[in-house]
Each structure stands twice: as C-alpha cells, then as structure tokens.
Design an enzyme around this catalytic site. Sequence first.
Site, PDB file in Angstrom:
ATOM      1  N   ASP A 280      27.989 -38.164 -34.041  1.00  0.00           N
ATOM      2  CA  ASP A 280      27.152 -37.970 -35.219  1.00  0.00           C
ATOM      3  C   ASP A 280      25.739 -38.437 -34.850  1.00  0.00           C
ATOM      4  OD1 ASP A 280      26.244 -37.280 -37.690  1.00  0.00           O
ATOM      5  OD2 ASP A 280      27.857 -38.242 -38.784  1.00  0.00           O
TER       6      ASP A 280
HETATM    7  C1  BGC Z   1      25.627 -36.496 -40.811  1.00  0.00           C
HETATM    8  C2  BGC Z   1      26.408 -35.312 -40.281  1.00  0.00           C
HETATM    9  C3  BGC Z   1      25.465 -34.181 -39.973  1.00  0.00           C
HETATM   10  C4  BGC Z   1      24.422 -34.665 -39.010  1.00  0.00           C
HETATM   11  C5  BGC Z   1      23.438 -33.597 -38.572  1.00  0.00           C
HETATM   12  C6  BGC Z   1      24.445 -36.859 -39.941  1.00  0.00           C
HETATM   13  O1  BGC Z   1      23.633 -37.803 -40.548  1.00  0.00           O
HETATM   14  O2  BGC Z   1      26.504 -37.595 -40.948  1.00  0.00           O
HETATM   15  O3  BGC Z   1      27.389 -34.926 -41.213  1.00  0.00           O
HETATM   16  O4  BGC Z   1      26.171 -33.078 -39.487  1.00  0.00           O
HETATM   17  O5  BGC Z   1      23.692 -35.720 -39.603  1.00  0.00           O
HETATM   18  O6  BGC Z   1      22.585 -33.234 -39.578  1.00  0.00           O
END
Ligand code: BGC
Length: 732
Positions: A280
């Site tokens: 993530d």
């Molecule tokens: C989130 C994810 C997301 C990623 C990219 C993160 O902060 O937890 O769910 O896909 O950002 O935007």
Amino acid sequence: MIGRKWRNILLILLSSLVNLYAGDFFKNDEIENRIDLLLSKMTLKEKVGQLNQVSGTNKDTDEQIRNGRIGSFLNVVGAAETNRLQRIAVEESRLGIPIIFGLDVIHGYRTIFPIPLASACTWDPELIKRAEQVAAKEAAVSGIHWTFSPMVDIARDPRWGRIAEGHGEDPFLGSVYAKAKVEGFQGKDLSDPKTIVSCPKHFVAYGAAEAGRDYNSVDMSVKMLREIYLPPFKAALDAGAGTFMAAFNDLNGVPASANHFTLTDILRHEWDFRGFVVSDWTSILELLSHGIAGTPEEAGIKALKAGVDMDMMSFIYVDRLINLVKKGELSEKLIDEAVRRVLRIKYYLGLFDHPYMDETLKKEILLNKEHLELARDVARKSIVLLKNENQLLPLKKEIKRLAVIGPLADSKSDMLGTWHCQGRSEEVTTVLKAIQSKLPKVKIKYVKGCAIQDNSKKEFDKAVRETKKADATVLVVGEAEFMSGEAASRTELALPGVQLALVKELIKTGKPVIVVLMNGRPLTIPWIADNASAILEAWFLGTQSGPAIADVLFGDFNPSAKLAISFPRNVGQIPIYYNHKNTGRPPGEEKFTSKYLDAPVTPLYTFGFGLSYTNFEYRDLTLKTEKINKSGDLIATVKVKNVGDYDGDEVVQLYIKDLVASMSRPVKELKGFKKIHLSAGEEKNVVLKVKASDLGFYDHQSNYFVEPGMFKLFVGSNSVDGLSTNFEIIEK
Ligand code: BGC
C-alpha cells in the site's frame, strides 16, 4: 503503416494467442520462457526499476523511464499521457519493457456507480459484474491497465470510514462480490484492451482495525482470520485476480506489508497465487513506524522477503536494494522472483504486444448512455427502504406541492461518495433536479435547511413553513462525502451538525416527511427510526443519484435492496453483527445474561433487512433429504408469494446454524441467497442449494473440517425473520 482495421484484426489475433496461453491462471510455459529471456538481459538496476511504482509525474519522470527506473505509475490518467510515457518506456528505454498504469477505480471511472457498501445491498452479483465491466472499459480507454479494487475487507465496525469501500460484514456475501468484481474487471481475457487487472485489497484484516480507527492494529486468531477475513480474498483469487495489495495494519504483531505468513505461506504457497503483490502507499517505509525495522534497508528486506513484489511510493526497492545485493545482504534471486511476477502480469495484459491505447475511443465510451442507464439501475437497486409506515411511499405523482429540504438534496459533489475517481460533480443529477425533471407540473420548493456540519439554524423556520404548506416533504440528510473513506473514522455516528434537530422540527409539523439518508456507513438514527414515517437509506449513489432516488420515491421502481451491514442503535453496541456467537448466557430476562443495562442487544436494522412496496409471504420450506453426507448438497425449496399490490424483487436468504459442534459456532451464517422477481399475486418455488462441504469451520491449527451432526436451516427475507427446519450432516 497498416490501416486501423488491419491493426485491430492483428491485435485480436495476438490477444487470442495470449488467451490460449492463459490456461490455468498465469501458468504458461511460453510466457515463462519469454520472462526468462528478458530477465537474463536485465541489469540489477533495471530489475528494481520494475518493482517501483510512482504516483504522477514530474520534470525528471521521462528520464527515469528512459533509464528503466519506473515499472508502474498510479494516478496518471488519459490515454494521450499514458501513451506518451509508454512510448518512452517501449521505444527509448534499453529493453523496452512496458509500464503498467494503475488507478483506484473503486466504483466507476467517469460514470460513477454507488459506493461499494451501497451496491453490496443489491445482492445482485451479475449486475455488479456488469458495472465493473463498464468501469474497466472507461478506465482502459483512458490508458489504465490495473485497478486497486475490489476492496474485499470484511468490516464490522462502522466507525471505520473505509467500510464505505467494502461489501459489509458477511464473508459469504463478500466472497460473492469479490468474484463478481474480479470477473467484471478482468473479463475472460486480460489482454483484451477493454479489460483491466484487478487488485483485491487490503491483504489482510485491515477492516478489523481496533476501535474503528484507520490504520490501527489488529490482533485476532488465525481461526477468525480464515473463517471471516480471508474468504473474500480466496474467492477473488479463485476468480483469477492478477494482483493483491498488502495492507497497512499490524496483524498479530507483524505488519501486513512484512507478513510472511499471510503473503507467502498462505497466498503464495497454500493458494498458489502467481500474480504480484503491491504494497500500500508507503507501507514499506511505514515498517519503521511500526517499529519492526530500524532503517529503510531493513524495511525493504523484510517486505521483499515477506512477499511484497512492488513498492508503492516508498522508493526503497528502487533506491536501496541494489546496494543490499552488492553487500551480500539480499539475494538477487529474491528480486528476480518479484520481477518475474510483475512481468508475468504485464505479459498477460498483452502490454508487450500492444502497449498503446487508442486515444479516440474515450469519446464514445466515457459516460455514454448505456453506462448512465446501468449506473441508474445499480443506484435504484442499492436503495434500502428502512421504514414505510402506512404506505407513505411511493408518493403520488399527482401531488400539487412538494418540499425538498436538506443539505444533501442538491449537493452534487457529496453524492459521488468517497474514491470517486474521475467522476465530476457537474455530471451528477441531484435529488432536487431529478424530481423537478420527473414532475414538471408539481410546485417544488427547495430549502437547504442547514449545512451538513455547522450549527446554524437560520433556515429552520423557512423549512418548517414549506413543510407545512406542502403535500409531502423529501428531507435529504446525512454525511458529507469526505466523512467516509480512507482516514475518515468517526466516534459519533449520529447525523452531523444540526441535521437531527432539523429532522425533528419537520416531523413535528405532523405533515408527511420522507427521510432520505446519504452516508458512507451505518449511522445511529434511533430517533428517526422511531418517529419518521418513511426512511430511505440511499448511501452515496454516484452520478445517477437523483434519478434513482426519484424513481423510488415516486414508484417507478420498487425498492429491493437488503442491508449488507447491521445498523447499531448507538456507538456502544459496536461491533455488532448478525453472525455472532451465542455465549453461555444469551440475552434474556435474567439479570446475569449477556446484555446492556441501557440498550437492547439487537441492532436497529439487521443484516439482510430491507422493505419493499409489496409484501412477500414464505411457506412450505422443505428439504430434498434431511440427512446429507459430507460431500453432498443441501437442497431446500420454499414457496414465496407476492401478496401485495406491486410487482417486486425479493432476496430469499438462506442461513444455517451448526447446533452442536466441537467448537462454538455463530448463531446464524449466510450460506446462500437468490434474488427473484414476483409480479403482484405471483408465487414461485425457490430452490436453494448449498454444498455440505461449505458448512465446516477451522480449528486453531488451520485444519478445515465439516462435522457430522444436527444443523438448523433458516430461509427468509432477512437474518432474523423466516422459516426454519433441521437437517443432519452424516459421515457417509
Ligand atoms: C489506500 C489504497 C489505495 C492507495 C493508492 C492508499 O492510501 O489505502 O487503498 O489503493 O492509497 O491510491
């Protein structure tokens, strides 16, 4: 130059070739040979470049692509721009390895569908699959190959803002949607230019964040992990998901992005996942804050060894791994393995053979008529009718005067909901606008009444005046768009600001008031539940919010949605979910039983609940056989009759309870459902089938087994009401 027509034919031929190779989810010798060859030519620098994912572009981007330092982008959209960057990668970098472009296509790309928690209330996976096909198509023609979706985290705590992005509290229902969404995004052939690869997230147990506080730690038994939190991920994998995203949270002392047990032992070895895992956002670097790494290098080693293949925005793999290999602290083989996985998905996407997207397609695809119609249909089917005293709804189209009140009645931007991708507020039709266009002859008076959050009651009098003058009032209240989603946990789940006071004032007039709720999570609304005559849970429904709500209000659509999540009466009841255990002292009259002094133990609205404008009667629940062997099927038949005046859809739900087992089992577990259509007066025989092998559970050593013994079966219209009978599972 070959003509466009011939180019397309060639592409179709090529993609069917890749499809031929696709076989059994990412197992194909031909592709592995191509990867071997490519890997043998790559420098270590080029390899770590493939593992690096970057958000957006800056002045150095082009040069970094040329040098093979970027394997993937997120948040770059538009085929013109993605093609430009792709051209640099393919035509100007040494090995010409294409880039994979990812984006959070969570509930639509430009045509915005209801938030996932809302559309989970449709109990209609085929419909949701079609919605994701549309989302995939719109994203693909905008240069996107990969969505960070579906979010399949089970969540039992509505304080957690990201509950809006998932499918609610139940592992069975969550698994059904996980499969539907992966199939919708990916289609039958990943190399088809109108499909995109999915990324079930967040692996794993992120939805169980303690106290509902985002990013918070999770401590749970592996049994619970396997029974409740892992099943939707497994369903996504079985549907062919090509990538997974590691979560932020700590799980039993090991952060998910460094968790060898979940990422390698389970995902890779036990489940044989052959795609790649992306971290993530900065979750590798965050291993330092978790306190399990002292340096970025240590974090990088832990994440890579655990099974995180691609680094989203920590820049640790690209900047630090080379040195670690040189110093002998990391084996290059481990890097090769991660690169192989990334390249594998790029091959399956067909990026090596057709790296560019036709830039002209977006005109006919984005927000086109069919997409808007589907969005309206999904939206209507997501609206849950929570209360309808004296058949206040549907309203008659012949009314003379209508008041439309509330801070969300005409708020275009809020209706899109969290993670609305490229959705634009100017493309949203609000409730007010939709009613005005549906009923041009009715006198419609709009008063905002108050803001979502501040304390001003200045407009209350005006709102009360209009309510008194009107034949009916539609009052639209709820949360602002930013109040759910990531980093949007709340400790109070009541209507924010002075909205409840406004609701009370209007209901006090004694005139018919329909409360329409817009929110990204269950709210605590006990006063409204007791005092309003009609309540519609409309969530955030996206681009077609207004038309969908107007269709339901005025009877052009008979609501059929059922809650995918329980509504607590107050925050103190949380976590509250239907599939809890019985305890040794189930709630009763006796003092020393499991209950509260100040509130009932039941939710305000239970999982699976939702009304219709008609009524359904259930009778004659029968079983094909009452003894079923472990490898057999439970086959139940029930008669369901539409006994009201409206045609309608009903979701027939099947739950079981293992009556006596070697470990305590939940009071009910959803194991099947069927959504049926019944015209007024019509009766149908509904047959539901469940495999006995799906009625088992795990022990603490991760063994799954089905125990012989007596079970209870419940069939009904929600997780509380219905018919029941017993059956037995026998050894043979
Ligand atoms: C989130 C994810 C997301 C990623 C990219 C993160 O902060 O937890 O769910 O896909 O950002 O935007």
